[in-house]
Design a protein around this motif. Structure first.
Motif, mmCIF file in Angstrom:
data_model
loop_
_atom_site.group_PDB
_atom_site.id
_atom_site.type_symbol
_atom_site.label_atom_id
_atom_site.label_comp_id
_atom_site.label_asym_id
_atom_site.label_seq_id
_atom_site.Cartn_x
_atom_site.Cartn_y
_atom_site.Cartn_z
ATOM 1 N N LYS A 107 50.508 36.551 63.821
ATOM 2 C CA LYS A 107 51.380 37.209 62.830
ATOM 3 C C LYS A 107 52.465 36.306 62.253
ATOM 4 C CE LYS A 107 49.273 41.156 63.470
ATOM 5 N NZ LYS A 107 48.138 41.416 62.642
ATOM 6 N N VAL A 108 52.385 34.995 62.472
ATOM 7 C CA VAL A 108 53.382 34.073 61.915
ATOM 8 C C VAL A 108 53.264 34.034 60.396
ATOM 9 C CG1 VAL A 108 54.260 31.697 61.905
ATOM 10 C CG2 VAL A 108 53.410 32.723 64.039
ATOM 11 N N GLY A 109 52.036 33.931 59.892
ATOM 12 C CA GLY A 109 51.820 33.940 58.448
ATOM 13 C C GLY A 109 52.319 35.234 57.829
ATOM 14 N N GLN A 110 52.107 36.348 58.506
ATOM 15 C CA GLN A 110 52.570 37.643 58.001
ATOM 16 C C GLN A 110 54.100 37.681 57.929
ATOM 17 O OE1 GLN A 110 50.376 39.988 56.879
ATOM 18 N NE2 GLN A 110 52.091 41.167 56.124
ATOM 19 N N ASN A 136 39.003 28.415 50.681
ATOM 20 C CA ASN A 136 39.850 28.844 51.806
ATOM 21 C C ASN A 136 39.728 30.369 51.944
ATOM 22 O OD1 ASN A 136 41.761 29.212 53.799
ATOM 23 N ND2 ASN A 136 43.322 27.952 52.808
ATOM 24 N N HIS A 137 38.578 30.800 52.425
ATOM 25 C CA HIS A 137 38.255 32.222 52.489
ATOM 26 C C HIS A 137 39.209 32.999 53.393
ATOM 27 C CE1 HIS A 137 34.734 31.277 50.170
ATOM 28 N NE2 HIS A 137 34.383 30.378 51.067
ATOM 29 N N LYS A 138 39.646 32.368 54.466
ATOM 30 C CA LYS A 138 40.575 33.026 55.391
ATOM 31 C C LYS A 138 41.887 33.367 54.680
ATOM 32 C CE LYS A 138 42.478 32.324 60.017
ATOM 33 N NZ LYS A 138 42.528 31.407 61.157
ATOM 34 N N ALA A 139 42.412 32.432 53.910
ATOM 35 C CA ALA A 139 43.660 32.676 53.171
ATOM 36 C C ALA A 139 43.452 33.730 52.090
ATOM 37 C CB ALA A 139 44.186 31.377 52.563
ATOM 38 N N ILE A 140 42.331 33.657 51.397
ATOM 39 C CA ILE A 140 42.059 34.653 50.344
ATOM 40 C C ILE A 140 42.017 36.048 50.947
ATOM 41 C CG2 ILE A 140 40.321 35.483 48.705
ATOM 42 C CD1 ILE A 140 39.723 32.467 48.123
ATOM 43 N N ARG A 141 41.343 36.213 52.089
ATOM 44 C CA ARG A 141 41.302 37.524 52.755
ATOM 45 C C ARG A 141 42.707 37.982 53.156
ATOM 46 N NH1 ARG A 141 36.855 35.201 55.080
ATOM 47 N NH2 ARG A 141 37.934 34.810 57.041
ATOM 48 N N PHE A 142 43.529 37.062 53.648
ATOM 49 C CA PHE A 142 44.904 37.386 54.036
ATOM 50 C C PHE A 142 45.677 37.941 52.838
ATOM 51 C CE2 PHE A 142 49.366 36.014 54.148
ATOM 52 C CZ PHE A 142 49.800 36.608 55.317
ATOM 53 N N LYS A 145 44.346 41.365 51.728
ATOM 54 C CA LYS A 145 44.812 42.386 52.674
ATOM 55 C C LYS A 145 46.256 42.800 52.358
ATOM 56 C CE LYS A 145 46.468 41.422 56.679
ATOM 57 N NZ LYS A 145 46.840 40.868 57.919
ATOM 58 N N ASN A 146 47.021 41.862 51.806
ATOM 59 C CA ASN A 146 48.419 42.134 51.467
ATOM 60 C C ASN A 146 48.604 42.581 50.019
ATOM 61 O OD1 ASN A 146 50.369 41.648 53.765
ATOM 62 N ND2 ASN A 146 49.024 39.878 53.958
ATOM 63 N N GLY A 147 47.516 42.962 49.345
ATOM 64 C CA GLY A 147 47.620 43.572 48.027
ATOM 65 C C GLY A 147 47.533 42.645 46.832
ATOM 66 N N PHE A 148 47.151 41.386 47.049
ATOM 67 C CA PHE A 148 47.000 40.453 45.933
ATOM 68 C C PHE A 148 45.631 40.621 45.300
ATOM 69 C CE2 PHE A 148 50.548 38.595 48.005
ATOM 70 C CZ PHE A 148 51.192 37.781 47.097
ATOM 71 N N VAL A 149 45.577 40.388 43.992
ATOM 72 C CA VAL A 149 44.310 40.395 43.263
ATOM 73 C C VAL A 149 44.211 39.101 42.448
ATOM 74 C CG1 VAL A 149 44.100 42.912 43.141
ATOM 75 C CG2 VAL A 149 45.307 41.697 41.331
ATOM 76 N N ALA A 150 42.994 38.631 42.293
ATOM 77 C CA ALA A 150 42.766 37.421 41.494
ATOM 78 C C ALA A 150 43.006 37.743 40.022
ATOM 79 C CB ALA A 150 41.348 36.928 41.703
ATOM 80 N N THR A 164 38.885 23.986 42.584
ATOM 81 C CA THR A 164 39.296 25.190 41.874
ATOM 82 C C THR A 164 40.153 26.065 42.790
ATOM 83 O OG1 THR A 164 37.292 25.135 40.548
ATOM 84 C CG2 THR A 164 38.484 27.233 40.624
ATOM 85 N N ASP A 165 41.313 26.435 42.287
ATOM 86 C CA ASP A 165 42.177 27.389 42.968
ATOM 87 C C ASP A 165 42.034 28.738 42.297
ATOM 88 O OD1 ASP A 165 43.212 25.561 44.747
ATOM 89 O OD2 ASP A 165 45.226 25.528 43.894
ATOM 90 N N VAL A 166 41.989 29.778 43.104
ATOM 91 C CA VAL A 166 42.038 31.145 42.614
ATOM 92 C C VAL A 166 43.504 31.507 42.517
ATOM 93 C CG1 VAL A 166 41.447 33.559 43.115
ATOM 94 C CG2 VAL A 166 39.874 31.724 43.764
ATOM 95 N N MET A 167 43.910 31.978 41.360
ATOM 96 C CA MET A 167 45.295 32.415 41.187
ATOM 97 C C MET A 167 45.322 33.918 41.471
ATOM 98 S SD MET A 167 46.326 30.078 37.930
ATOM 99 C CE MET A 167 48.023 30.606 37.888
ATOM 100 N N MET A 168 46.265 34.302 42.334
ATOM 101 C CA MET A 168 46.342 35.689 42.772
ATOM 102 C C MET A 168 47.756 36.216 42.525
ATOM 103 S SD MET A 168 44.128 35.435 46.309
ATOM 104 C CE MET A 168 43.639 37.170 46.315
ATOM 105 N N LYS A 169 47.846 37.515 42.286
ATOM 106 C CA LYS A 169 49.123 38.135 41.939
ATOM 107 C C LYS A 169 49.256 39.482 42.643
ATOM 108 C CE LYS A 169 50.636 38.239 37.560
ATOM 109 N NZ LYS A 169 50.790 38.655 36.151
ATOM 110 N N LYS A 170 50.475 39.797 42.991
ATOM 111 C CA LYS A 170 50.805 41.120 43.532
ATOM 112 C C LYS A 170 51.989 41.646 42.739
ATOM 113 C CE LYS A 170 52.301 43.673 47.559
ATOM 114 N NZ LYS A 170 52.284 43.718 49.031
#
Length: 173
Positions: A107-110, A136-142, A145-150, A164-170
């Protein structure tokens, strides 16, 4: 395990930020990249000059996660002109959440993520955004899970490799 604390970092934590950054970046990305590209990235992006300038920038904030006296991760957020891409005055960028591998799943990342959301709310931001490597599938899932969308993609130059980086926003309520 001792309690995890999160503390704002300043120039006095230069060596701590560099050490965590180099270690966690290597742990995460060394296997999927060439040694030459990794070495070049670490040398350029965690140099004394670059990290000192980032720590001194009032629009970039760093927070270090500590287990007792041991640094185990850090967060870097950017506002306004410090953002790595123009995403508006009402956006806050999470540029880095770096956690040592030994602390994944604890839970450090959280905790670091929640610190970013707290800063965004304190600064009256309407959204938080970030870029994450598409592999970085693990980070994308994180982040999902916290409400971000690409919402977009961009190219991240890593040595002589274009990734390629996926840009995500919440959006914040």
């Amino acid at each position: 395990m001792e309690p995890i604390t999160i503390r704002k970092a300043g120039l006095e934590e230069l060596a701590t930020v560099q050490q965590i950054g180099r270690e966690t970046f290597s742990e995460t990305f060394a296997e999927a990249n060439t040694e030459a590209n990794l070495h070049k990235y670490l040398k350029e992006n965690f140099s004394d000059v670059k990290i000192s300038a980032e720590l001194a920038n009032p629009k970039s904030l760093f927070f270090v996660a500590w287990e007792g006296q041991k640094p185990i991760g850090y967060l870097k957020v950017n506002m306004e002109q410090a953002q790595t891409e123009a995403q508006g005055e009402t956006g806050l960028e999470i540029e880095r959440i770096y956690v040592k591998n030994a602390y994944h799943g604890k839970k450090v990342g959280q905790l670091l993520y929640e610190q970013a959301i707290t800063i965004a709310r304190q600064e009256s931001k309407t959204h938080v955004w970030l870029g994450v490597w598409e592999e970085n599938h693990k980070a994308i899932r994180f982040y999902e899970k916290n409400g971000f969308v690409a919402f977009d993609k961009h190219i991240f130059k890593f040595g002589d490799d274009e990734q390629t980086d996926v840009m995500m926003k919440k959006t914040l309520a």
